[in-house]
Design an enzyme around this catalytic site. Structure first.
Site: not given
Ligand code: RB5
Length: 145
Positions: A8, A65, A67, A69-70, A98, A133
């Site tokens: 993104d 992205c 983080t 994480i998303g 693993h 594993h």
């Molecule tokens: C976008 O601003 C941000 O929320 C996305 O890139 C990401 O970090 C989501 O987990």
């Protein structure tokens, strides 16, 4: 090996650098965007990469992205996808050894481009250990049924 890439607006520079790097290393890259700095919803990009892996068009994926994480939360909703958000070398290597992870998720606002390239290299060049594993990964697959 064919690698699917996606990002993104939080990961465009990293994704582009990873694409160039992997091509230089001889990997085939399928780039699902984004291709310019526009704001998008990361689940839409995760969907494209995950479906490409599910169809067998690509073997592994890398999603970036802000983080990581998303993208990992979105990707792990898809059957057969094991996505790992990593920001250091040990995890990027061991999630292949693993967990047999097939998607690496990176945070463009967490790590620099240099680290992202190193984690990508570890991810695509490390093979699953199998053995003890395998049954653990099988148990994860069981929950998808
Ligand atoms: C976008 O601003 C941000 O929320 C996305 O890139 C990401 O970090 C989501 O987990």
């Amino acid at each position: 090996m064919k690698i699917a890439l996606g990002c993104d607006h939080g990961g465009l520079e990293h994704k582009n650098a990873i694409g160039e790097f992997l091509k230089e290393q001889g990997f085939e890259v399928v780039d699902f965007g984004i291709y310019e700095q526009v704001s998008v919803d990361y689940p839409d990009i995760a969907k494209k990469v995950c479906e490409s892996i599910q169809k067998g068009e690509t073997e592994r994926g890398i999603l970036v992205c802000g983080t990581g994480i998303g993208m990992s939360i979105a990707a792990n909703k898809y059957k057969g996808i094991r996505a790992a958000a990593c920001s250091e070398h040990f995890s990027a290597k061991f999630t292949r050894l693993h967990n047999n992870s097939n998607i690496l998720c990176l945070g463009g606002r967490v790590i620099g481009v240099g680290t992202a390239l190193e984690l990508a290299e570890l991810f695509v060049n490390t093979e699953f250990e199998g053995g003890r594993h395998q049954k653990r990964v099988d148990k994860i697959s069981e929950t998808e049924k």
